[in-house]
Enzyme design. Structure first.
Site, PDB file in Angstrom:
ATOM      1  N   GLY A 221      30.826  47.205  47.904  1.00 52.37           N
ATOM      2  CA  GLY A 221      31.361  46.053  48.800  1.00 52.37           C
ATOM      3  C   GLY A 221      30.183  45.459  49.318  1.00 52.37           C
ATOM      4  O   GLY A 221      30.676  44.435  50.327  1.00 52.37           O
ATOM      5  N   GLU A 262      29.218  53.172  46.741  1.00 50.80           N
ATOM      6  CA  GLU A 262      29.226  52.705  45.420  1.00 50.80           C
ATOM      7  C   GLU A 262      28.880  51.458  45.200  1.00 50.80           C
ATOM      8  O   GLU A 262      29.698  50.563  44.694  1.00 50.80           O
ATOM      9  CB  GLU A 262      30.566  53.033  44.745  1.00 50.80           C
ATOM     10  CG  GLU A 262      31.081  54.366  44.620  1.00 50.80           C
ATOM     11  CD  GLU A 262      32.807  54.307  44.262  1.00 50.80           C
ATOM     12  OE1 GLU A 262      33.361  53.212  44.406  1.00 50.80           O
ATOM     13  OE2 GLU A 262      33.154  55.358  43.878  1.00 50.80           O
ATOM     14  N   GLY A 264      27.310  47.931  43.892  1.00 54.17           N
ATOM     15  CA  GLY A 264      26.921  47.039  42.527  1.00 54.17           C
ATOM     16  C   GLY A 264      26.050  45.853  43.238  1.00 54.17           C
ATOM     17  O   GLY A 264      24.773  46.097  42.836  1.00 54.17           O
ATOM     18  N   TYR A 305      35.653  32.498  40.312  1.00 52.93           N
ATOM     19  CA  TYR A 305      35.827  32.699  41.889  1.00 52.93           C
ATOM     20  C   TYR A 305      35.335  31.633  42.731  1.00 52.93           C
ATOM     21  O   TYR A 305      35.756  31.579  43.984  1.00 52.93           O
ATOM     22  CB  TYR A 305      34.885  33.988  42.270  1.00 52.93           C
ATOM     23  CG  TYR A 305      35.018  35.239  41.490  1.00 52.93           C
ATOM     24  CD1 TYR A 305      36.209  35.947  41.529  1.00 52.93           C
ATOM     25  CD2 TYR A 305      34.096  35.438  40.820  1.00 52.93           C
ATOM     26  CE1 TYR A 305      36.388  36.817  40.670  1.00 52.93           C
ATOM     27  CE2 TYR A 305      34.196  36.885  40.142  1.00 52.93           C
ATOM     28  CZ  TYR A 305      35.257  37.634  39.944  1.00 52.93           C
ATOM     29  OH  TYR A 305      35.224  38.638  39.396  1.00 52.93           O
ATOM     30  N   CYS A 331      32.843  23.689  25.662  1.00 49.71           N
ATOM     31  CA  CYS A 331      33.728  22.486  25.506  1.00 49.71           C
ATOM     32  C   CYS A 331      34.811  22.402  26.660  1.00 49.71           C
ATOM     33  O   CYS A 331      36.327  22.743  26.226  1.00 49.71           O
ATOM     34  CB  CYS A 331      34.272  22.386  24.169  1.00 49.71           C
ATOM     35  SG  CYS A 331      32.855  21.858  22.981  1.00 49.71           S
TER      36      CYS A 331
HETATM   37  N1  LLP Z   1      33.561  50.804  43.583  1.00 49.03           N
HETATM   38  C1  LLP Z   1      34.819  50.601  42.993  1.00 49.03           C
HETATM   39  C2  LLP Z   1      36.022  51.394  42.811  1.00 49.03           C
HETATM   40  C3  LLP Z   1      34.807  48.996  42.605  1.00 49.03           C
HETATM   41  O1  LLP Z   1      35.975  48.560  42.061  1.00 49.03           O
HETATM   42  C4  LLP Z   1      33.558  48.118  42.986  1.00 49.03           C
HETATM   43  C5  LLP Z   1      34.040  46.928  42.392  1.00 49.03           C
HETATM   44  C6  LLP Z   1      32.497  48.668  43.366  1.00 49.03           C
HETATM   45  C7  LLP Z   1      32.535  50.124  43.719  1.00 49.03           C
HETATM   46  C8  LLP Z   1      31.272  47.698  43.625  1.00 49.03           C
HETATM   47  O2  LLP Z   1      31.432  46.810  44.392  1.00 49.03           O
HETATM   48  P1  LLP Z   1      30.338  45.597  44.809  1.00 49.03           P
HETATM   49  O3  LLP Z   1      29.427  46.618  45.606  1.00 49.03           O
HETATM   50  O4  LLP Z   1      29.317  45.430  43.504  1.00 49.03           O
HETATM   51  O5  LLP Z   1      30.959  44.815  45.565  1.00 49.03           O
HETATM   52  N2  LLP Z   1      33.429  40.456  39.533  1.00 49.03           N
HETATM   53  C9  LLP Z   1      33.357  40.296  40.840  1.00 49.03           C
HETATM   54  C10 LLP Z   1      33.150  41.625  41.436  1.00 49.03           C
HETATM   55  C11 LLP Z   1      34.225  42.677  41.188  1.00 49.03           C
HETATM   56  C12 LLP Z   1      34.073  43.961  41.812  1.00 49.03           C
HETATM   57  C13 LLP Z   1      35.161  44.961  41.234  1.00 49.03           C
HETATM   58  N3  LLP Z   1      34.700  46.248  41.776  1.00 49.03           N
HETATM   59  C14 LLP Z   1      32.255  39.257  41.522  1.00 49.03           C
HETATM   60  O6  LLP Z   1      31.527  38.686  40.373  1.00 49.03           O
HETATM   61  O7  LLP Z   1      32.035  39.250  42.671  1.00 49.03           O
END
Ligand code: LLP
Length: 405
Positions: A221, A262, A264, A305, A331
């Site tokens: 996050g 964790e 991303g 979003y 489209c």
């Molecule tokens: N750990 C868990 C259990 C998660 O569900 C997620 C993301 C992460 C780690 C990594 O989160 P991050 O650091 O990437 O924010 N598609 C959405 C984001 C969905 C995230 C879902 N879970 C977007 O494009 O913003």
């Protein structure tokens, strides 16, 4: 900007557009940066591979020593094929089928279980196992409503107040809880939320409740700026507070545990670009529309979003500013990457770069309207290479025909 505009233009010319480009050096640096921010000797960063599962990118992060957060059996399979050892993978799926659980257990990957019902089913079948428990930290935060993964509206995690129920199931099936987990949301707006969620889970992590803990996992996050004027979180200060809180917790727990995160987005978002070409300009009663050769199935975040992605006009950076809707080739009226955005004058044939396309862009992609996903190029240690090629139209069609009986 991590990659030079000149280089991006060259790549657009060499590989064609639409094209995803990733700065591998930045990705590895971001992974390493976290160790500088959060100074805990037993810190483990589990990259959330759902953000970008490109195989070459995974191999690169494996070489850098990263661990992984996975959410489906296929992610686990891909992670193993990329060389990640099973003890560097954690599995945090939700609403798992029995077959999915079996497949992951067979690989020897640690299960993180986030509901009492799944815990009961798991315990019945795999009594005596080591597991991690996911709690809902009861802190609501995230970049958009759909990106808040805690609180009453969230389907994730065991409620804090259900701890006794969880413990009873753990005891009934002789499970060993070696980790507790929480994930608050994606793109956390307030660093305070990180601390609050940590505290809520640490409050449960007493030797009386869970005597066998080896780690606490505080999810992902970490926010990165998407808008040009957005301030960057002070990760040094945040990391210092995280370390302080965790050290204090470990003292009261009686020994030092491992700390997991964790992320991303933090690792990959800003390292990615989607390069597109404008092929059609339109003046709709003075609403200027720049139509390009990609669309929302290839980068869905603005549509899904309402997310903001900065757009650059690479091939006419000094053009006089005008306001455009940057639209795709799908489209659907809503197929826009940017709405009423001021950009240097766009001409047909100009190449645009959509920024922050490293996280949840290709990964959330699809072939709606039947256009193959773009190729992905990874630049690492001064070399650009195709990290995944684009299917031809014939291959895409054959894959569809091949799937029918
Ligand atoms: N750990 C868990 C259990 C998660 O569900 C997620 C993301 C992460 C780690 C990594 O989160 P991050 O650091 O990437 O924010 N598609 C959405 C984001 C969905 C995230 C879902 N879970 C977007 O494009 O913003």
């Amino acid at each position: 900007m991590s990659l030079e505009k000149k280089l991006l233009l060259e790549l657009a010319g060499k590989y064609g557009t639409p094209l995803f480009v990733y700065d591998g050096d930045m990705i590895v640096q971001r992974y390493k940066d976290l160790y500088n921010y959060i100074k805990w000797p037993q810190l483990k960063i589990h990259y959330a591979m759902k953000a970008n599962y490109n195989f070459n990118l995974l191999k690169m992060l494996n070489e850098a020593g990263a661990s992984l957060d996975t959410v489906s059996p296929a992610e686990v399979l891909l992670a193993l094929k990329a060389g990640f050892p099973k003890d560097r993978i954690i599995y945090t799926a939700n609403n798992m089928t029995a077959a999915e659980v079996d497949e992951v257990v067979k690989h020897g990957v640690l299960m993180n279980i986030g509901s009492l019902s799944e815990l009961e089913r798991f315990g019945k079948k795999y009594s005596g196992s080591r597991i991690c428990l996911r709690f809902n930290p009861d802190v609501v935060d995230g970049e958009a409503a759909g990106l808040m993964t805690a609180g009453d509206l969230s389907k994730f995690g065991i409620l804090l107040k259900d701890i006794e129920k969880a413990k009873a199931i753990v005891q009934k099936y002789n499970l060993t809880v070696i980790g507790l987990h929480e994930h608050t949301g994606s793109g956390l707006q307030h660093t305070e939320s990180v601390f609050k969620s940590m505290k809520n889970v640490m409050a449960l992590a007493t030797p009386a409740n869970f005597p066998d803990l080896e780690f606490l996992d505080f999810g992902g996050g970490f926010k990165v700026p998407y808008k040009p004027d957005e301030t960057r979180v002070d990760y040094v200060a945040m990391g210092a507070e995280i370390t302080r809180l965790f050290a204090e917790f470990c003292k009261s727990y009686g020994r030092d545990l491992k700390m997991y995160f964790e992320p991303g987005k933090f690792i990959v978002a800003e390292a990615g670009y989607l390069l597109v070409e404008v092929n059609t300009l339109k003046d709709n009663n003075s609403r200027l529309i720049a139509g390009c050769n990609s669309g929302f199935p290839q980068l869905i975040r603005p549509v899904f979003y309402g997310a903001y992605h900065e757009v650059l006009n690479l091939s006419n950076p000094d053009g006089a500013p005008k306001v455009y809707d940057v639209c795709g080739n799908i489209c659907e009226t809503g197929d826009r990457f940017a709405e009423q955005r001021e950009l240097p004058k766009i001409r047909e044939g100009d190449i645009l770069a959509i920024r922050n396309a490293g996280a949840y862009c290709y990964a959330m992609g699809g072939v709606y309207n039947l256009r193959p996903m773009p190729a992905e190029v990874l630049i690492y240690k001064g070399q650009a290479k195709t990290a995944r090629r684009k299917l031809s139209n014939a291959e895409l069609v054959n894959s569809i025909i091949g799937e029918s009986e």
